[in-house]
Motif scaffolding. Structure first.
Motif, PDB file in Angstrom:
ATOM      1  N   GLN A   1     158.320  21.949  69.379  1.00  0.00           N
ATOM      2  CA  GLN A   1     157.501  22.728  70.302  1.00  0.00           C
ATOM      3  C   GLN A   1     158.047  22.701  71.725  1.00  0.00           C
ATOM      4  O   GLN A   1     158.050  23.727  72.416  1.00  0.00           O
ATOM      5  CB  GLN A   1     156.061  22.206  70.291  1.00  0.00           C
ATOM      6  CG  GLN A   1     155.140  22.942  71.247  1.00  0.00           C
ATOM      7  CD  GLN A   1     153.719  22.432  71.181  1.00  0.00           C
ATOM      8  OE1 GLN A   1     153.306  21.831  70.196  1.00  0.00           O
ATOM      9  NE2 GLN A   1     152.960  22.668  72.241  1.00  0.00           N
ATOM     10  N   VAL A   2     158.531  21.567  72.178  1.00  0.00           N
ATOM     11  CA  VAL A   2     159.033  21.446  73.550  1.00  0.00           C
ATOM     12  C   VAL A   2     160.267  22.320  73.742  1.00  0.00           C
ATOM     13  O   VAL A   2     160.385  23.048  74.730  1.00  0.00           O
ATOM     14  CB  VAL A   2     159.315  19.967  73.901  1.00  0.00           C
ATOM     15  CG1 VAL A   2     159.913  19.844  75.281  1.00  0.00           C
ATOM     16  CG2 VAL A   2     158.039  19.134  73.783  1.00  0.00           C
ATOM     17  N   LEU A   3     161.181  22.289  72.791  1.00  0.00           N
ATOM     18  CA  LEU A   3     162.388  23.108  72.869  1.00  0.00           C
ATOM     19  C   LEU A   3     162.064  24.597  72.798  1.00  0.00           C
ATOM     20  O   LEU A   3     162.536  25.385  73.622  1.00  0.00           O
ATOM     21  CB  LEU A   3     163.361  22.729  71.745  1.00  0.00           C
ATOM     22  CG  LEU A   3     164.620  23.584  71.637  1.00  0.00           C
ATOM     23  CD1 LEU A   3     165.478  23.436  72.887  1.00  0.00           C
ATOM     24  CD2 LEU A   3     165.400  23.204  70.387  1.00  0.00           C
ATOM     25  N   ILE A   4     161.256  24.978  71.838  1.00  0.00           N
ATOM     26  CA  ILE A   4     160.890  26.391  71.664  1.00  0.00           C
ATOM     27  C   ILE A   4     160.192  26.928  72.909  1.00  0.00           C
ATOM     28  O   ILE A   4     160.478  28.024  73.392  1.00  0.00           O
ATOM     29  CB  ILE A   4     160.009  26.585  70.407  1.00  0.00           C
ATOM     30  CG1 ILE A   4     160.793  26.225  69.146  1.00  0.00           C
ATOM     31  CG2 ILE A   4     159.437  27.990  70.328  1.00  0.00           C
ATOM     32  CD1 ILE A   4     162.030  27.063  68.903  1.00  0.00           C
ATOM     33  N   THR A   5     159.285  26.140  73.460  1.00  0.00           N
ATOM     34  CA  THR A   5     158.564  26.544  74.673  1.00  0.00           C
ATOM     35  C   THR A   5     159.527  26.781  75.831  1.00  0.00           C
ATOM     36  O   THR A   5     159.409  27.769  76.560  1.00  0.00           O
ATOM     37  CB  THR A   5     157.522  25.479  75.054  1.00  0.00           C
ATOM     38  OG1 THR A   5     156.614  25.309  73.968  1.00  0.00           O
ATOM     39  CG2 THR A   5     156.747  25.877  76.293  1.00  0.00           C
ATOM     40  N   SER A   6     160.480  25.898  75.990  1.00  0.00           N
ATOM     41  CA  SER A   6     161.455  26.033  77.075  1.00  0.00           C
ATOM     42  C   SER A   6     162.306  27.287  76.922  1.00  0.00           C
ATOM     43  O   SER A   6     162.537  28.015  77.889  1.00  0.00           O
ATOM     44  CB  SER A   6     162.374  24.809  77.115  1.00  0.00           C
ATOM     45  OG  SER A   6     161.615  23.643  77.258  1.00  0.00           O
ATOM     46  N   VAL A   7     162.771  27.547  75.717  1.00  0.00           N
ATOM     47  CA  VAL A   7     163.599  28.732  75.447  1.00  0.00           C
ATOM     48  C   VAL A   7     162.789  30.014  75.668  1.00  0.00           C
ATOM     49  O   VAL A   7     163.280  30.976  76.263  1.00  0.00           O
ATOM     50  CB  VAL A   7     164.192  28.681  74.020  1.00  0.00           C
ATOM     51  CG1 VAL A   7     164.869  29.983  73.652  1.00  0.00           C
ATOM     52  CG2 VAL A   7     165.167  27.510  73.899  1.00  0.00           C
ATOM     53  N   ILE A   8     161.552  30.012  75.227  1.00  0.00           N
ATOM     54  CA  ILE A   8     160.687  31.180  75.455  1.00  0.00           C
ATOM     55  C   ILE A   8     160.456  31.372  76.949  1.00  0.00           C
ATOM     56  O   ILE A   8     160.488  32.503  77.451  1.00  0.00           O
ATOM     57  CB  ILE A   8     159.349  31.042  74.692  1.00  0.00           C
ATOM     58  CG1 ILE A   8     159.596  31.156  73.178  1.00  0.00           C
ATOM     59  CG2 ILE A   8     158.348  32.108  75.144  1.00  0.00           C
ATOM     60  CD1 ILE A   8     158.375  30.825  72.333  1.00  0.00           C
ATOM     61  N   GLY A   9     160.241  30.283  77.687  1.00  0.00           N
ATOM     62  CA  GLY A   9     160.046  30.376  79.140  1.00  0.00           C
ATOM     63  C   GLY A   9     161.233  31.036  79.813  1.00  0.00           C
ATOM     64  O   GLY A   9     161.079  31.937  80.647  1.00  0.00           O
TER      65      GLY A   9
ATOM     66  N   MET B   1     167.847  21.491  59.162  1.00  0.00           N
ATOM     67  CA  MET B   1     168.199  21.494  60.568  1.00  0.00           C
ATOM     68  C   MET B   1     167.449  22.592  61.330  1.00  0.00           C
ATOM     69  O   MET B   1     166.851  22.322  62.351  1.00  0.00           O
ATOM     70  CB  MET B   1     169.706  21.675  60.721  1.00  0.00           C
ATOM     71  CG  MET B   1     170.136  21.718  62.171  1.00  0.00           C
ATOM     72  SD  MET B   1     171.894  21.923  62.355  1.00  0.00           S
ATOM     73  CE  MET B   1     171.936  23.539  63.054  1.00  0.00           C
ATOM     74  N   TRP B   2     167.501  23.848  60.832  1.00  0.00           N
ATOM     75  CA  TRP B   2     166.812  24.944  61.518  1.00  0.00           C
ATOM     76  C   TRP B   2     165.311  24.720  61.543  1.00  0.00           C
ATOM     77  O   TRP B   2     164.652  25.023  62.534  1.00  0.00           O
ATOM     78  CB  TRP B   2     167.147  26.284  60.856  1.00  0.00           C
ATOM     79  CG  TRP B   2     168.536  26.735  61.159  1.00  0.00           C
ATOM     80  CD1 TRP B   2     169.610  26.749  60.324  1.00  0.00           C
ATOM     81  CD2 TRP B   2     169.016  27.222  62.421  1.00  0.00           C
ATOM     82  NE1 TRP B   2     170.723  27.209  60.984  1.00  0.00           N
ATOM     83  CE2 TRP B   2     170.380  27.513  62.275  1.00  0.00           C
ATOM     84  CE3 TRP B   2     168.425  27.426  63.657  1.00  0.00           C
ATOM     85  CZ2 TRP B   2     171.165  27.998  63.313  1.00  0.00           C
ATOM     86  CZ3 TRP B   2     169.204  27.916  64.695  1.00  0.00           C
ATOM     87  CH2 TRP B   2     170.551  28.195  64.514  1.00  0.00           C
ATOM     88  N   LYS B   3     164.798  24.185  60.430  1.00  0.00           N
ATOM     89  CA  LYS B   3     163.356  23.925  60.352  1.00  0.00           C
ATOM     90  C   LYS B   3     162.946  22.925  61.429  1.00  0.00           C
ATOM     91  O   LYS B   3     161.944  23.103  62.112  1.00  0.00           O
ATOM     92  CB  LYS B   3     163.014  23.401  58.961  1.00  0.00           C
ATOM     93  CG  LYS B   3     161.524  23.199  58.728  1.00  0.00           C
ATOM     94  CD  LYS B   3     161.270  22.763  57.284  1.00  0.00           C
ATOM     95  CE  LYS B   3     159.805  22.675  56.979  1.00  0.00           C
ATOM     96  NZ  LYS B   3     159.173  21.483  57.484  1.00  0.00           N
ATOM     97  N   GLU B   4     163.766  21.883  61.593  1.00  0.00           N
ATOM     98  CA  GLU B   4     163.500  20.876  62.622  1.00  0.00           C
ATOM     99  C   GLU B   4     163.506  21.482  64.022  1.00  0.00           C
ATOM    100  O   GLU B   4     162.647  21.193  64.851  1.00  0.00           O
ATOM    101  CB  GLU B   4     164.570  19.782  62.559  1.00  0.00           C
ATOM    102  CG  GLU B   4     164.051  18.444  62.129  1.00  0.00           C
ATOM    103  CD  GLU B   4     165.144  17.391  62.177  1.00  0.00           C
ATOM    104  OE1 GLU B   4     164.818  16.283  62.626  1.00  0.00           O
ATOM    105  OE2 GLU B   4     166.283  17.678  61.781  1.00  0.00           O
ATOM    106  N   LEU B   5     164.499  22.329  64.289  1.00  0.00           N
ATOM    107  CA  LEU B   5     164.590  22.977  65.600  1.00  0.00           C
ATOM    108  C   LEU B   5     163.379  23.865  65.860  1.00  0.00           C
ATOM    109  O   LEU B   5     162.808  23.854  66.949  1.00  0.00           O
ATOM    110  CB  LEU B   5     165.877  23.803  65.712  1.00  0.00           C
ATOM    111  CG  LEU B   5     167.165  23.028  65.943  1.00  0.00           C
ATOM    112  CD1 LEU B   5     168.362  23.969  65.878  1.00  0.00           C
ATOM    113  CD2 LEU B   5     167.126  22.300  67.265  1.00  0.00           C
ATOM    114  N   LEU B   6     163.000  24.649  64.866  1.00  0.00           N
ATOM    115  CA  LEU B   6     161.873  25.572  65.032  1.00  0.00           C
ATOM    116  C   LEU B   6     160.532  24.855  65.132  1.00  0.00           C
ATOM    117  O   LEU B   6     159.571  25.413  65.638  1.00  0.00           O
ATOM    118  CB  LEU B   6     161.860  26.595  63.895  1.00  0.00           C
ATOM    119  CG  LEU B   6     163.041  27.558  63.887  1.00  0.00           C
ATOM    120  CD1 LEU B   6     163.009  28.437  62.642  1.00  0.00           C
ATOM    121  CD2 LEU B   6     163.076  28.395  65.148  1.00  0.00           C
ATOM    122  N   GLU B   7     160.479  23.628  64.643  1.00  0.00           N
ATOM    123  CA  GLU B   7     159.250  22.835  64.757  1.00  0.00           C
ATOM    124  C   GLU B   7     159.184  22.050  66.061  1.00  0.00           C
ATOM    125  O   GLU B   7     158.175  21.417  66.356  1.00  0.00           O
ATOM    126  CB  GLU B   7     159.138  21.880  63.566  1.00  0.00           C
ATOM    127  CG  GLU B   7     158.834  22.595  62.267  1.00  0.00           C
ATOM    128  CD  GLU B   7     158.842  21.662  61.064  1.00  0.00           C
ATOM    129  OE1 GLU B   7     159.236  20.478  61.204  1.00  0.00           O
ATOM    130  OE2 GLU B   7     158.449  22.128  59.985  1.00  0.00           O
TER     131      GLU B   7
END
Length: 156
Positions: A9-17, A1-7
């Motif tokens: 890119q769209v979600l990670i980019t939004s959170v970083i933004g 599950m965590w691996k999927e979330l961290l992979e």
């Protein structure tokens, strides 16, 4: 599950933004007011717009991952336009009204405090930083797009 979330890119980019915008907003507020306001780390309003940074990072990342003709990009783009329009429209006007109402309650010669309005308990003062100027929205948008391109380099 965590691996999927961290992979994702769209979600990670939004959170970083969102995170970068909130940290920048806090630093700018500290520089201007010479005091640390912890509420700026999660609060709305201010420079740059974290809402704009988030949705522009989301939209740009969706475009980079799925293409500009994709359903994903189209949905993100429309949502981004609504969020940014709302930030400079309704939410900005709400902040102006809150400022006026706070002033009126402070200047009230009878010092009356509204504790209830239609059965809803009100806070002592209304939040004034809820919307954005067009410049704050533009700065957030540019930040979000830039972050999306930087994150895309890491996933490439």
């Amino acid at each position: 599950m965590w691996k999927e979330l961290l992979e994702n890119q769209v979600l990670i980019t939004s959170v970083i933004g969102w995170t970068v915008a909130q940290v920048l907003k806090t630093m700018i507020d500290f520089a201007l007011n010479k005091s640390f306001n912890v509420e700026r780390l999660t609060g709305s309003g201010g420079m740059p717009s974290s809402h704009s940074a988030t949705v522009c990072a989301l939209t740009t990342s969706a475009g980079l991952c799925y293409g500009l003709g994709s359903f994903e990009f189209a949905v993100c783009f429309v949502m981004a336009m609504v969020v940014m329009y709302d930030a400079v429209g309704v939410r900005r006007e709400t902040g102006k009204q809150a400022k006026l109402l706070n002033w009126m309650m402070e200047e009230n010669p009878f010092k009356l405090k509204l504790n209830e309005l239609n059965g809803e308990v009100l806070q002592e003062t209304l939040k004034e930083y809820v919307g954005h100027t067009p410049l704050q929205v533009a700065a957030g948008a540019i930040l979000g797009v830039g972050i999306a391109f930087l994150v895309n380099l890491q996933y490439a």
